[in-house]
Design an enzyme around this catalytic site. Structure first.
Site, PDB file in Angstrom:
ATOM      1  N   ASP A 183     -77.522  32.881  16.518  1.00  0.00           N
ATOM      2  CA  ASP A 183     -76.465  33.689  15.885  1.00  0.00           C
ATOM      3  C   ASP A 183     -75.351  32.773  15.371  1.00  0.00           C
ATOM      4  OD1 ASP A 183     -74.613  35.604  15.219  1.00  0.00           O
ATOM      5  OD2 ASP A 183     -74.712  36.694  17.115  1.00  0.00           O
ATOM      6  N   HIS A 237     -80.570  43.355   9.500  1.00  0.00           N
ATOM      7  CA  HIS A 237     -79.144  43.042   9.667  1.00  0.00           C
ATOM      8  C   HIS A 237     -78.707  41.902   8.754  1.00  0.00           C
ATOM      9  CE1 HIS A 237     -75.323  42.592  11.816  1.00  0.00           C
ATOM     10  NE2 HIS A 237     -75.571  41.287  11.882  1.00  0.00           N
TER      11      HIS A 237
END
Ligand code: HEM
Length: 462
Positions: free
Chosen positions: A276, A370
């Protein structure tokens, strides 16, 4: 604050940090970093009187006599034969590079405050304060002055005279303290005319389940350090500084990977197991400053060089998430879990091919993935710098972990960045069913303090 000999500036080599695109000084990611050969000499200002000569840099002392002896000495009032011996030692052994790494507080080093492009630290505290009922502009200014002084001292690895001893054995450990001002601060201090429109409250999003008690606040502090005791120590010192002027509104505690835990420097992982931070804007990007920091032509001159932080406590529904196969999880994001590569192939840094279709004629990176929905290409170029901490606050009544992301993102204009992207995510992001946004804050983070000044002075005294 004690007036110990000058703390050293950054030691060790600077390494690129994949998570925030920044650089850090000292060792990360398992790489060995040359230990500093020597400590710098005391500055003339520090080298003053006899009592000061007997005092010695906590880190220098540690490097010479070892942590245990040093801790006892400093806690016992410093000075003494051992300290003098330490100060004369020509070749002290350095602390590990992680403990010794120091991030600068003042504008002499960077226009913006530390803790924005600084690489993620292992421990973080996010705290909001509300000013006392009788507070005014003057008392708010005095508080920010005290806080800035404390932050500068602690980030340099110096400890207060009457200290708790909590961080005595450690160096600054990349401590950063970042100050922000909430929407309500301006009403409380009679400064509403100087409140930037960028601080207008965020809109409601359909997935919000926000707790007002844990949202917003007059003042916000982000603390990060690579040592949990150093971070706690800073939090405690800042809380004491606030006594009588402001009281704690909420606190959230987070963590990231420990420096050196991975065999090579790499982007952070979150509690869903994903890499991330890959597509964060990088300081080397031509438009980085423009996207993240407030420009020179901003209406509110005191914010020029500053940034806006959006803070969201996002709980992850991990019981649901972990029931999904790896394949399903990867389609939710549009990237591989193992290495963060896009589903269209390559490595973590390979650009996503959003137009690629599979043999079934469907997009390889699903329409609701996403990473696709959050990408600048889907948001009129909007981008923000994500710099989160994970959190775990135990377990809920139903047995599910109360865990997720303290999502902190930085941008020059929240309306054009966070709000734009979150609106889009809110309308059909495949990740949303696994998330709950439980708290929210928006803060104006002024530029770094000028030499001799404090954070927010151009606003409060201008
Ligand atoms: C717990 C919540 C979230 C998780 C677990 C999460 C996870 C991820 C992951 C794994 C990536 C792909 C790798 C990367 O580029 O970093 C990503 C990308 C991204 N996320 Fe999130 N995210 C979360 C919430 C948000 C929110 C609230 C926003 C903004 C409103 C956001 C904005 C972005 C952006 C801008 C990207 C980069 C897209 C690109 O340019 O490729 N994320 N996120």
């Amino acid at each position: 604050m004690s007036k110990q000999t000058s703390g050293k500036k950054a030691t060790g080599k600077r390494t690129p940090d994949a998570r925030t695109g920044g650089t850090r000084t000292g060792g990360r990611g398992g790489g060995r970093v040359p230990a500093p050969a020597t400590e710098p000499a005391a500055t003339p200002a520090d080298a003053g009187g006899a009592s000061r000569a007997a005092e010695v840099s906590r880190r220098r002392l540690l490097g010479t006599v070892g942590a245990a002896g040093a801790a006892g000495l400093v806690a016992g009032g410093a000075g003494g034969a051992l300290a003098a011996h330490a100060a004369q030692d020509p070749a002290p052994t350095a602390l590990t590079s992680i403990g010794a790494t120091e991030v600068a507080f003042r504008k002499t080093h960077a226009t913006h405050q530390a803790g924005i492009t600084t690489p993620l630290q292992a421990t973080g505290h996010l705290v909001a304060f509300d000013l006392a009922p009788d507070a005014d502009r003057k008392s708010a200014a005095a508080l920010l002055r005290r806080w800035s002084r404390t932050a500068e001292e602690l980030m340099a690895g110096r400890v207060p005279d009457a200290d708790t001893g909590v961080a005595l054995d450690a160096g600054p450990s990349s401590l950063t303290v970042t100050f922000g001002l909430g929407h309500s601060f301006f009403g409380r201090t009679g400064l509403t005319k100087r409140r930037p429109v960028q601080l207008d409250p965020l809109p409601d999003f359909s997935a919000d389940a926000l707790d007002p008690q844990r949202s917003n606040g007059d003042l916000w502090i982000q603390i990060g350090a690579d040592d949990a005791l150093v971070a706690f120590h800073a939090l405690r010192a800042l809380q004491k500084d606030a006594a009588g002027s402001a009281r704690l509104r909420w606190q959230m505690n987070g963590f990231n990977r420990t420096p050196g835990a991975t065999a090579r420097p790499m982007t952070a992982r979150n509690l869903m197991g994903q890499i991330d931070g890959t597509n964060n804007p990088k300081p080397s990007d031509q438009d980085f400053d423009e996207r993240i920091f407030v420009g020179r032509d901003a209406e509110q001159a005191w914010m020029r060089g500053g940034s806006y932080a959006v803070v969201r406590r996002i709980r992850m529904l991990l019981d649901d998430w972990e029931k999904r196969s790896r394949h399903e999880q990867e389609k939710v994001i549009g990237r591989r879990k193992a290495n963060g590569a896009p589903l269209t192939g390559g490595s973590e840094t390979t650009p996503m091919r959003l137009d690629a279709t599979g043999s079934d004629g469907l997009p390889v990176i699903p329409a609701n993935a996403h990473a696709r929905i959050a990408a600048p290409a889907s948001n009129q170029g909007a981008a923000l710098l994500r710099r989160p901490f994970s959190y775990h606050d135990g377990f809920r009544e139903d047995g599910a972990p109360d865990a997720g992301l303290l999502f902190v993102c930085w941008q020059a204009d929240p309306l054009r960045a966070f709000t734009q992207i979150q609106r889009k995510l809110d309308r059909g992001d495949a990740l949303s069913p696994f998330l709950r946004h439980e708290a929210s804050g928006l803060f104006a983070v002024p530029p770094a303090a000028e030499p001799g000044g404090y954070v927010g002075r151009p606003l409060l005294e201008g």
